[in-house]
Design a protein around this motif. Structure first.
Motif, PDB file in Angstrom:
ATOM      1  N   VAL A   1       0.895  -1.178   0.019  1.00 47.39           N
ATOM      2  CA  VAL A   1       0.112   0.053   0.094  1.00 47.39           C
ATOM      3  C   VAL A   1       1.054   1.426   0.367  1.00 47.39           C
ATOM      4  O   VAL A   1       0.641   2.736  -0.622  1.00 47.39           O
ATOM      5  CB  VAL A   1      -0.987   0.347   0.968  1.00 47.39           C
ATOM      6  N   GLY A   2       2.671   1.546   0.870  1.00 44.78           N
ATOM      7  CA  GLY A   2       3.072   2.579   1.269  1.00 44.78           C
ATOM      8  C   GLY A   2       3.545   2.581  -0.780  1.00 44.78           C
ATOM      9  O   GLY A   2       3.858   4.198  -0.614  1.00 44.78           O
ATOM     10  N   LEU A   3       4.042   2.178  -1.371  1.00 43.78           N
ATOM     11  CA  LEU A   3       4.515   2.397  -2.672  1.00 43.78           C
ATOM     12  C   LEU A   3       2.976   2.153  -3.584  1.00 43.78           C
ATOM     13  O   LEU A   3       4.258   2.400  -4.878  1.00 43.78           O
ATOM     14  CB  LEU A   3       5.429   1.176  -2.792  1.00 43.78           C
ATOM     15  N   SER A   4       2.058   1.741  -3.471  1.00 44.32           N
ATOM     16  CA  SER A   4       1.296   1.497  -5.026  1.00 44.32           C
ATOM     17  C   SER A   4       0.885   2.772  -5.394  1.00 44.32           C
ATOM     18  O   SER A   4       0.694   2.717  -6.410  1.00 44.32           O
ATOM     19  CB  SER A   4      -0.020   1.873  -4.014  1.00 44.32           C
ATOM     20  N   GLY A   5       1.779   3.984  -5.191  1.00 45.09           N
ATOM     21  CA  GLY A   5       1.275   5.153  -5.512  1.00 45.09           C
ATOM     22  C   GLY A   5       2.887   5.963  -6.613  1.00 45.09           C
ATOM     23  O   GLY A   5       2.726   7.191  -7.587  1.00 45.09           O
ATOM     24  N   ASN A   6       3.793   4.634  -6.701  1.00 45.79           N
ATOM     25  CA  ASN A   6       4.371   4.160  -7.641  1.00 45.79           C
ATOM     26  C   ASN A   6       4.756   3.375  -8.677  1.00 45.79           C
ATOM     27  O   ASN A   6       4.654   2.147  -8.159  1.00 45.79           O
ATOM     28  CB  ASN A   6       5.997   4.561  -6.456  1.00 45.79           C
ATOM     29  N   LEU A   7       5.410   3.935  -9.373  1.00 44.31           N
ATOM     30  CA  LEU A   7       5.537   2.570 -11.225  1.00 44.31           C
ATOM     31  C   LEU A   7       7.418   2.843 -11.204  1.00 44.31           C
ATOM     32  O   LEU A   7       7.461   4.029 -11.411  1.00 44.31           O
ATOM     33  CB  LEU A   7       4.279   3.428 -12.177  1.00 44.31           C
ATOM     34  N   CYS A   8       6.886   1.370 -11.527  1.00 49.81           N
ATOM     35  CA  CYS A   8       8.967   0.898 -11.691  1.00 49.81           C
ATOM     36  C   CYS A   8       8.622   0.819 -13.345  1.00 49.81           C
ATOM     37  O   CYS A   8       7.669  -0.292 -13.925  1.00 49.81           O
ATOM     38  CB  CYS A   8       9.716   0.092 -11.451  1.00 49.81           C
ATOM     39  N   ARG A   9       9.574   1.593 -14.113  1.00 48.04           N
ATOM     40  CA  ARG A   9       9.295   1.089 -16.089  1.00 48.04           C
ATOM     41  C   ARG A   9       9.884   0.524 -15.891  1.00 48.04           C
ATOM     42  O   ARG A   9       9.498  -0.370 -17.153  1.00 48.04           O
ATOM     43  CB  ARG A   9       9.650   2.253 -16.761  1.00 48.04           C
ATOM     44  N   CYS A  10      10.037  -0.540 -15.246  1.00 44.15           N
ATOM     45  CA  CYS A  10      11.673  -1.777 -15.483  1.00 44.15           C
ATOM     46  C   CYS A  10      10.381  -3.134 -15.056  1.00 44.15           C
ATOM     47  O   CYS A  10      10.850  -3.719 -14.961  1.00 44.15           O
ATOM     48  CB  CYS A  10      12.876  -1.606 -14.977  1.00 44.15           C
ATOM     49  N   THR A  11       9.782  -2.428 -14.367  1.00 51.70           N
ATOM     50  CA  THR A  11       8.844  -3.325 -13.479  1.00 51.70           C
ATOM     51  C   THR A  11       9.500  -4.187 -12.638  1.00 51.70           C
ATOM     52  O   THR A  11       8.762  -5.556 -13.003  1.00 51.70           O
ATOM     53  CB  THR A  11       8.092  -4.618 -14.755  1.00 51.70           C
ATOM     54  N   GLY A  12      10.370  -4.091 -12.155  1.00 53.20           N
ATOM     55  CA  GLY A  12      11.358  -4.875 -11.509  1.00 53.20           C
ATOM     56  C   GLY A  12      10.930  -5.044  -9.487  1.00 53.20           C
ATOM     57  O   GLY A  12      11.375  -3.916  -8.988  1.00 53.20           O
ATOM     58  N   TYR A  13       9.484  -4.278  -9.360  1.00 55.95           N
ATOM     59  CA  TYR A  13       9.253  -4.438  -8.175  1.00 55.95           C
ATOM     60  C   TYR A  13       9.648  -5.216  -6.669  1.00 55.95           C
ATOM     61  O   TYR A  13       9.551  -5.006  -5.372  1.00 55.95           O
ATOM     62  CB  TYR A  13       7.279  -4.410  -7.968  1.00 55.95           C
ATOM     63  N   CYS A  14       9.921  -6.550  -7.221  1.00 52.00           N
ATOM     64  CA  CYS A  14      10.271  -7.712  -6.182  1.00 52.00           C
ATOM     65  C   CYS A  14      11.303  -6.792  -5.670  1.00 52.00           C
ATOM     66  O   CYS A  14      11.659  -6.969  -4.052  1.00 52.00           O
ATOM     67  CB  CYS A  14      10.804  -8.508  -6.889  1.00 52.00           C
ATOM     68  N   SER A  15      12.391  -6.536  -5.766  1.00 53.79           N
ATOM     69  CA  SER A  15      13.769  -5.982  -5.382  1.00 53.79           C
ATOM     70  C   SER A  15      13.770  -4.276  -5.016  1.00 53.79           C
ATOM     71  O   SER A  15      13.954  -4.273  -3.490  1.00 53.79           O
ATOM     72  CB  SER A  15      14.720  -5.859  -6.394  1.00 53.79           C
ATOM     73  N   ILE A  16      12.805  -4.078  -4.854  1.00 62.35           N
ATOM     74  CA  ILE A  16      12.302  -2.645  -4.249  1.00 62.35           C
ATOM     75  C   ILE A  16      11.189  -3.358  -2.729  1.00 62.35           C
ATOM     76  O   ILE A  16      12.208  -2.249  -1.766  1.00 62.35           O
ATOM     77  CB  ILE A  16      11.513  -1.214  -5.017  1.00 62.35           C
ATOM     78  N   ILE A  17      11.055  -3.967  -2.603  1.00 61.09           N
ATOM     79  CA  ILE A  17       9.804  -4.675  -1.832  1.00 61.09           C
ATOM     80  C   ILE A  17      11.010  -4.975  -1.272  1.00 61.09           C
ATOM     81  O   ILE A  17      10.750  -4.777   0.483  1.00 61.09           O
ATOM     82  CB  ILE A  17       8.775  -5.285  -2.187  1.00 61.09           C
ATOM     83  N   GLU A  18      12.542  -5.526  -1.295  1.00 58.02           N
ATOM     84  CA  GLU A  18      13.397  -6.543  -0.334  1.00 58.02           C
ATOM     85  C   GLU A  18      14.008  -5.532   0.526  1.00 58.02           C
ATOM     86  O   GLU A  18      14.160  -5.328   1.344  1.00 58.02           O
ATOM     87  CB  GLU A  18      13.644  -7.151  -1.273  1.00 58.02           C
ATOM     88  N   ALA A  19      13.907  -4.874  -0.103  1.00 57.08           N
ATOM     89  CA  ALA A  19      15.289  -3.640  -0.024  1.00 57.08           C
ATOM     90  C   ALA A  19      13.817  -2.581   0.688  1.00 57.08           C
ATOM     91  O   ALA A  19      14.891  -2.021   2.089  1.00 57.08           O
ATOM     92  CB  ALA A  19      15.104  -1.838  -0.751  1.00 57.08           C
ATOM     93  N   VAL A  20      12.943  -2.525   1.122  1.00 60.54           N
ATOM     94  CA  VAL A  20      12.129  -1.668   2.614  1.00 60.54           C
ATOM     95  C   VAL A  20      12.066  -3.359   3.250  1.00 60.54           C
ATOM     96  O   VAL A  20      11.943  -1.934   4.705  1.00 60.54           O
ATOM     97  CB  VAL A  20      11.009  -2.019   1.666  1.00 60.54           C
ATOM     98  N   HIS A  21      11.768  -3.878   2.844  1.00 64.12           N
ATOM     99  CA  HIS A  21      12.149  -5.508   3.984  1.00 64.12           C
ATOM    100  C   HIS A  21      13.383  -5.012   4.854  1.00 64.12           C
ATOM    101  O   HIS A  21      13.528  -4.837   6.496  1.00 64.12           O
ATOM    102  CB  HIS A  21      12.026  -6.568   3.330  1.00 64.12           C
TER     103      HIS A  21
END
Length: 497
Positions: A460-480
């Motif tokens: 939810v916290g990152l739901s306003g941000n789009l990644c043009r490379c579509t690589g969300y898994c590493s971004i979510i892992e970075a938050v963890h």
């Protein structure tokens, strides 16, 4: 020299901007300037309409977003009153609203994403008057009233009479909506069991305009329907109700009447084909959302899916400074002064610009990226007075007297990266890097607010941000990875929350 095609060029914003010192002063400005003046509060709809050229003839923006005391939600004598600056985030954060006005709270939770909800106001949603706007059906089902004020006086109308047609209202050019009121579901009159719920179908979980939505409020007497209001959105030129459903449900148990209510709702809908769905699909899904609403109300489970703590990406109001008393930008040399990344900065040229453009063009802070300039991608996210916002949808004049943090101000003065920035490096989350500043600003705000967020809270916290490379898994892992470090920082600072 490279030239944009005409359809690629954004229309210029009004070059005259005033942030009045009071609501009375705002009313005087609207009265004296007539139709060329336009009131702006959250601005998430208006800024987009202006940049697209969809609203012509506006020469002056009258910005009331910095006025104190207008963002209050009051609960008095079983009546709920929302001020003109109450944002969707304010409604979500108000614990009493989850029982007093649950359909409105649920609708607000479905609007955009946290940075959009931090700026977008409930009043702005109804003034825009799109039948796809989520909060309108909730307020119609709650039988709200709208109060409008001008130098000529004050008037109040039922919200059902506020809308004159598709994107049309009875609001006059010199009027300001100063309050929205409705009877609390858990109000003083407990002779009947009054319940309500909001259900939405969108094409994705966030940043999605409704394909269909419905709000239902019912009064039960001994388990049987004493009253029922079904309000439907995105299926007609305005939000509509279903009187036939009210008649069919009278005196019956909700579960027993569900099928008839659903059929009546389908009959009432007159949807069109558009990019979000065909009319045939909408007619079918009207029945689906209404069935879900009635089923939840019948089983008294309408509030069961409310999140434990919905990320707001904002500090508490007491933690930030109030905006200026008055700002006037009518000449090119008029200066805006703000505290940016902890340093007071001043620059002219803010008139006719968004906050994003002012930060990039006049302060040289190009870390804030322009991805869509429509509040869709999140690349331009900054912190304005402690809240994450899309800077492309904020007029630059709003920066005057404000505190702003951009991605350049996230690392320590000594250059030490924030834990999330370091985690992005370690996980490869930065990828092409274009969306990275926006993700950094959202993630930093999330970790400040919730040091150890759950997977759902991260989403939810990152739901306003789009990644043009579509690589969300590493971004979510970075938050963890960063969350444990952020929690440690809060504990050391004396804030165990």
């Amino acid at each position: 020299m490279f030239q944009l095609h005409e359809v690629q060029r954004a229309a210029p914003l009004p070059r005259r901007y005033v942030a009045p010192g009071s609501l009375d002063e705002a009313a005087e400005l609207l009265s004296s300037h007539g139709a060329v003046a336009r009131l702006i509060a959250g601005g998430t709809d208006l800024m987009l309409e202006l940049s697209r050229g969809a609203r012509s003839g506006v020469e002056l923006l009258v910005d009331i977003s910095g006025l104190p005391g207008l963002d209050r939600i009051s609960y008095d004598g079983g009546r709920v009153t929302l001020g003109p600056l109450v944002t969707h985030a304010d409604v979500i954060a108000s614990a009493p609203m989850r029982t007093a006005g649950l359909p409105l709270a649920q609708a607000c939770l479905e609007v955009g994403s946290p940075p959009l909800r931090n700026r977008a106001t409930v009043v702005g949603n109804i003034v825009t008057a799109s039948p796809a706007n989520d909060t309108i059906s909730a307020l119609v089902a709650l039988d709200a009233a709208v109060t409008m004020t001008s130098v000529r006086g004050e008037r109040t109308v039922p919200i059902s009479e506020f809308f004159a047609g598709f994107r049309q209202t009875v609001l006059e050019p010199d009027e300001i909506v100063t309050a929205v009121e409705f009877d609390a579901l858990d109000g003083a009159d407990r002779s009947h069991d009054r319940r309500g719920v909001f259900v939405k179908l969108g094409l994705r979980r966030a940043q999605a305009i409704s394909v269909v939505h419905a709000a239902v409020v019912t009064e039960l007497d001994g388990g049987r329907v004493a009253d029922l209001v079904v309000a439907l959105g995105s299926v007609a030129p305005t939000i509509i109700t279903v009187p036939e459903a009210t008649e069919l449900a009278a005196g019956r148990e909700l579960a027993e009447a569900n099928a008839d209510i659903t059929v009546a709702a389908r009959r009432a809908a007159t949807p069109i084909d558009d990019i979000r769905g065909s009319g045939e699909y909408r007619s079918h899904t009207v029945g689906v959302v209404v069935d879900r609403a009635i089923t939840a109300l019948a089983s008294n489970t309408e509030a069961d899916r409310w999140p434990r703590q919905a990320p707001r990406l904002a500090l508490t109001a007491s933690a930030v400074d109030a905006g200026p008393a008055s700002t006037v930008l009518t000449e090119p040399h008029d200066t805006v002064t703000a505290t940016v990344n902890g340093v007071q900065r001043s620059a002219a040229g803010a008139a006719g610009k968004s906050l994003m453009d002012w930060l990039r063009d006049d302060l040289g802070l190009t870390g804030t990226k322009e991805g869509c300039a429509e509040g869709e991608c999140g690349a331009c996210t900054v912190h304005l007075d402690g809240a994450a916002v899309f800077s492309c949808l904020v007029p630059a004049g709003r920066a005057d007297g404000a505190s702003i943090t951009t991605v350049e101000g996230v690392a320590s003065p000594a250059g030490e990266l924030h834990p999330f920035q370091q985690a992005m490096v370690d996980t490869g989350g930065a990828q092409c890097g274009f969306c990275t500043p926006g993700f950094v600003m959202s993630a930093v705000a999330l970790l400040d607010e919730i040091p150890e967020p759950t997977p759902e809270q991260i989403t939810v916290g990152l739901s306003g941000n789009l990644c043009r490379c579509t690589g969300y898994c590493s971004i979510i892992e970075a938050v963890h990875i960063a969350s444990s470090d952020a929690a440690a920082v809060h504990t050391v600072a004396g804030d165990p929350s």
